[in-house]
Write an enzyme that holds these catalytic residues in place. Structure first.
Site, mmCIF file in Angstrom:
data_model
loop_
_atom_site.group_PDB
_atom_site.id
_atom_site.type_symbol
_atom_site.label_atom_id
_atom_site.label_comp_id
_atom_site.label_asym_id
_atom_site.label_seq_id
_atom_site.Cartn_x
_atom_site.Cartn_y
_atom_site.Cartn_z
ATOM 1 N N CYS A 188 13.083 10.792 8.334
ATOM 2 C CA CYS A 188 12.830 10.512 9.755
ATOM 3 C C CYS A 188 14.107 10.694 10.571
ATOM 4 O O CYS A 188 14.038 11.035 11.746
ATOM 5 C CB CYS A 188 12.275 9.112 9.918
ATOM 6 S SG CYS A 188 13.383 7.858 9.233
ATOM 7 N N GLU A 216 7.727 1.579 12.041
ATOM 8 C CA GLU A 216 8.853 2.534 11.966
ATOM 9 C C GLU A 216 8.225 3.916 11.912
ATOM 10 O O GLU A 216 7.654 4.305 10.882
ATOM 11 C CB GLU A 216 9.683 2.298 10.696
ATOM 12 C CG GLU A 216 10.380 0.964 10.627
ATOM 13 C CD GLU A 216 11.528 0.832 11.608
ATOM 14 O OE1 GLU A 216 12.071 1.869 12.043
ATOM 15 O OE2 GLU A 216 11.855 -0.307 11.953
ATOM 16 N N LYS A 246 0.894 -1.165 0.000
ATOM 17 C CA LYS A 246 0.000 0.000 0.000
ATOM 18 C C LYS A 246 0.930 1.212 0.000
ATOM 19 O O LYS A 246 1.399 1.669 1.042
ATOM 20 C CB LYS A 246 -0.876 -0.069 1.238
ATOM 21 C CG LYS A 246 -1.971 0.938 1.511
ATOM 22 C CD LYS A 246 -1.822 2.242 0.967
ATOM 23 C CE LYS A 246 -2.499 3.391 1.553
ATOM 24 N NZ LYS A 246 -1.920 4.592 0.930
ATOM 25 N N GLU A 261 7.539 16.880 15.029
ATOM 26 C CA GLU A 261 8.344 16.606 13.831
ATOM 27 C C GLU A 261 7.905 17.578 12.725
ATOM 28 O O GLU A 261 6.732 17.583 12.340
ATOM 29 C CB GLU A 261 8.057 15.160 13.422
ATOM 30 C CG GLU A 261 9.001 14.594 12.423
ATOM 31 C CD GLU A 261 8.618 13.147 12.065
ATOM 32 O OE1 GLU A 261 7.425 12.786 12.125
ATOM 33 O OE2 GLU A 261 9.532 12.402 11.696
HETATM 34 P P1 NAD Z 1 1.551 8.848 7.147
HETATM 35 O O1 NAD Z 1 1.470 8.174 8.457
HETATM 36 O O2 NAD Z 1 0.628 9.964 6.877
HETATM 37 O O3 NAD Z 1 1.301 7.789 5.954
HETATM 38 C C1 NAD Z 1 2.071 6.614 5.817
HETATM 39 C C2 NAD Z 1 1.250 5.573 5.057
HETATM 40 O O4 NAD Z 1 0.112 5.235 5.856
HETATM 41 C C3 NAD Z 1 0.703 6.051 3.730
HETATM 42 O O5 NAD Z 1 0.725 4.982 2.801
HETATM 43 C C4 NAD Z 1 -0.728 6.435 4.076
HETATM 44 O O6 NAD Z 1 -1.595 6.393 2.961
HETATM 45 C C5 NAD Z 1 -1.082 5.379 5.092
HETATM 46 N N1 NAD Z 1 -2.164 5.755 6.012
HETATM 47 C C6 NAD Z 1 -2.605 6.998 6.337
HETATM 48 N N2 NAD Z 1 -3.619 6.935 7.210
HETATM 49 C C7 NAD Z 1 -3.811 5.616 7.469
HETATM 50 C C8 NAD Z 1 -4.710 4.906 8.329
HETATM 51 N N3 NAD Z 1 -5.613 5.534 9.079
HETATM 52 N N4 NAD Z 1 -4.630 3.560 8.374
HETATM 53 C C9 NAD Z 1 -3.703 2.898 7.619
HETATM 54 N N5 NAD Z 1 -2.848 3.516 6.791
HETATM 55 C C10 NAD Z 1 -2.888 4.866 6.715
HETATM 56 O O7 NAD Z 1 3.072 9.280 6.967
HETATM 57 P P2 NAD Z 1 3.694 10.169 5.785
HETATM 58 O O8 NAD Z 1 3.246 11.570 5.989
HETATM 59 O O9 NAD Z 1 3.468 9.484 4.485
HETATM 60 O O10 NAD Z 1 5.272 10.029 6.096
HETATM 61 C C11 NAD Z 1 5.964 10.831 6.988
HETATM 62 C C12 NAD Z 1 6.148 10.140 8.330
HETATM 63 O O11 NAD Z 1 6.836 8.895 8.155
HETATM 64 C C13 NAD Z 1 7.005 10.937 9.279
HETATM 65 O O12 NAD Z 1 6.434 10.909 10.564
HETATM 66 C C14 NAD Z 1 8.329 10.184 9.280
HETATM 67 O O13 NAD Z 1 9.112 10.342 10.439
HETATM 68 C C15 NAD Z 1 7.869 8.787 9.134
HETATM 69 N N6 NAD Z 1 8.965 7.928 8.643
HETATM 70 C C16 NAD Z 1 9.599 7.103 9.528
HETATM 71 C C17 NAD Z 1 10.666 6.314 9.099
HETATM 72 C C18 NAD Z 1 11.378 5.380 10.054
HETATM 73 O O14 NAD Z 1 12.179 4.574 9.572
HETATM 74 N N7 NAD Z 1 11.156 5.444 11.344
HETATM 75 C C19 NAD Z 1 11.084 6.381 7.769
HETATM 76 C C20 NAD Z 1 10.419 7.243 6.900
HETATM 77 C C21 NAD Z 1 9.356 8.021 7.348
#
Ligand code: NAD
Length: 483
Positions: free
Chosen positions: A281, A247, A172, A382
């Site tokens: 991140c 993560e 996804k 963040e």
């Molecule tokens: P997000 O949480 O908005 O979305 C991530 C994924 O989850 C997307 O595919 C999104 O469509 C899906 N999603 C959104 N709402 C959902 C729900 N209710 N149920 C299930 N899936 C859902 O994150 P983002 O804005 O795409 O990415 C940025 C975030 O990712 C930042 O917080 C960053 O720190 C984190 N991140 C962490 C790491 C790590 O290794 N720890 C690496 C990269 C990014």
């Protein structure tokens, strides 16, 4: 206008509803494609296909699956330029780095291919008349839910171990940056895997992601994204007690001690802070700078930052492309406003670029805040953009450790000192999954990546990460039978 279908059960299909949604190039705001608007029905189809493929894929020998993983590594290298270019158009990744980012993930498949063949079980010494042994087994259907900040790489780091170890996968991708995942599916289609071994569903997290997290037919969710979404996924997955790998976000402390190599620290931290326009991140989240080196560090960090080129990601000279979307740019600008409202000062940037050519893109120039205090929003949340946050000067090691740990996050940390004994005290006391001592080195498949506190659960990469995608089974044999 390109229109993309989803890849489910080995077929390219439209959404049952027939609906699509647009995606945009963040460098100019122009629509680049229409993607299928997946939903619950497509999730049901993908789960059915992945469940059907599981007994076939999981029963192949590890050698056969490792060969497929090696082929994927080759495919990634051969197509890195095209896949990287998709991330450039879709996400804004500068071309300068886009190809290397994709090609770099070929190593994850090679690493998974080699190491999954060396995974050994154990026998447990107990009663001489009994044999108790352990084996690692694939879990089943894994939903890989990933963020937009490295649209393809974030998928690949999960797909490599999950697939190689015999799980079937439903990808996804981030709804706004799914094109590279679809191109990947097109490339994987040529490999010998049962239909439904890998599936890709496009659509919003609130429908596709939630349906996957709650689905009884999904055995594991491996998620990378924000803490808020991670918590929602935990709650949904709890209904069927799924295996979870999370993560999540970070607000990573950088501590510059008074004996640091200030030049190296300033140069390396500026590069890390503004890479991918701060949408990483592992980016520095808060800088704690010792009062004795504060002025020198700030001056050198500003100098290094001022050399960075903001511009069209298609231009080889560009270091910082646009933010991923206009919506995210507005969010980052909201943090800049909040910093100013709460009394912090901007010493560099804080605005959009002046050049008219960038008016339509979602750009923010590298920005540096000083005089930030512990309770300010920009010190606690963040930002995920090109904004460096310099806290007030410190002069006590004990106090700065306390402040660095005063956060709900615990992803990673950077400590700069020439005194390794002092640095190791910091490394031991900082609550984070990774501590970089006087460096800002990269990630690698053999090194674990994990978050403390609300930054996550479980390990990505390394042997620990490989085992995340397995169940551990204990088998007992009575050696006295038949009697
Ligand atoms: P997000 O949480 O908005 O979305 C991530 C994924 O989850 C997307 O595919 C999104 O469509 C899906 N999603 C959104 N709402 C959902 C729900 N209710 N149920 C299930 N899936 C859902 O994150 P983002 O804005 O795409 O990415 C940025 C975030 O990712 C930042 O917080 C960053 O720190 C984190 N991140 C962490 C790491 C790590 O290794 N720890 C690496 C990269 C990014």
């Amino acid at each position: 206008m390109a229109a993309y279908k989803m890849w489910i059960g080995g077929k390219w299909i439209d959404a049952v509803s027939g609906k699509t949604y647009p995606v945009y190039n963040p460098a100019n705001g122009l629509e680049i494609a229409q993607l299928s608007l997946g939903g619950k029905e497509e999730v049901d189809k993908a789960v059915e296909a992945a469940r059907k493929a599981f007994p076939v894929w999981s029963k192949k020998s590890q050698a056969e699956r490792s060969q497929v993983a090696m082929k994927i590594a080759n495919i990634l290298r051969e197509n890195a330029k095209e896949l990287g270019m998709i991330d450039t158009i879709d996400h804004g990744t500068p071309v300068k780095t886009a190809t290397a980012i994709v090609a770099g993930k070929a190593v994850n498949f090679e690493w998974a291919a080699y190491n999954s063949r060396s995974l050994m079980g154990h026998t447990v010494p107990q009663n001489p008349n009994e044999l108790a042994y352990l084996q690692h087994e694939p879990i089943g259907v894994c939903a890989l839910i990933t963020p937009w900040n490295f649209p393809l790489s974030m998928i690949l780091v999960k797909l490599a171990p999950a697939l190689t170890l015999g799980n079937t996968c439903i990808i996804k991708p981030p709804s706004i940056d799914s094109m590279a995942a679809l191109k990947l599916a097109e490339l994987l289609e040529k490999l010998e895997m049962p239909a439904g071994t890998v599936n890709v569903i496009t659509g919003p997290g609130g429908t596709v992601g939630e349906a996957l997290a709650a689905h009884r037919g999904v055995d594991m969710v491996s998620f990378t994204g924000s803490c808020e979404t991670g918590k929602q996924i935990m709650s949904l997955a709890s209904r069927t007690v799924k295996r979870l790998h999370l993560e999540l976000g970070g607000k990573n402390p950088v501590i510059i001690l008074d004996d640091a190599d200030v030049t190296a620290a300033a140069n390396q931290m500026a590069a890390r802070q503004f890479s991918n326009s701060g949408q990483i991140c592992a980016c520095p989240g808060r800088f704690y700078i010792h009062e004795k080196v504060y002025d020198e560090f700030v001056e050198k960090f500003v100098t290094a930052t001022s050399k960075l080129v903001v511009g069209d990601p298609m231009d080889e000279k560009t270091d910082l492309g646009p933010l991923v979307s206009a919506e995210h740019r507005d969010r980052v600008e909201g943090y800049i406003k909040s910093g100013l409202d709460e009394g912090a000062q901007i010493i560099l940037g804080g605005k959009r670029p002046a050049a008219a050519a960038m008016n339509r893109g979602s750009y923010v120039v590298p920005t540096i805040f000083t005089n930030v205090t512990q309770q300010m929003k920009i010190a606690r949340e963040e930002i995920f953009g090109p904004v460096a946050v310099f806290m007030e000067k410190f002069n006590s090691d004990d106090k700065v450790i306390e402040m660095a740990n005063d956060s709900t996050f615990g992803l990673c940390s950077y400590i700069w000192t020439k005194d390794m004994a002092r640095g190791m005290r910091f490394a031991n006391e900082i609550a984070a999954g990774t501590v970089w001592l006087s460096n800002a080195l990269t990630l690698a498949p053999e090194l674990p990546w994990t978050g403390y506190k609300e930054s996550g659960i479980g390990e990505e990469n390394s042997l620990y990460g490989l085992l995340e995608y397995t169940n551990l089974k204990r088998i007992h044999v009575d050696l006295t039978k038949p009697k």
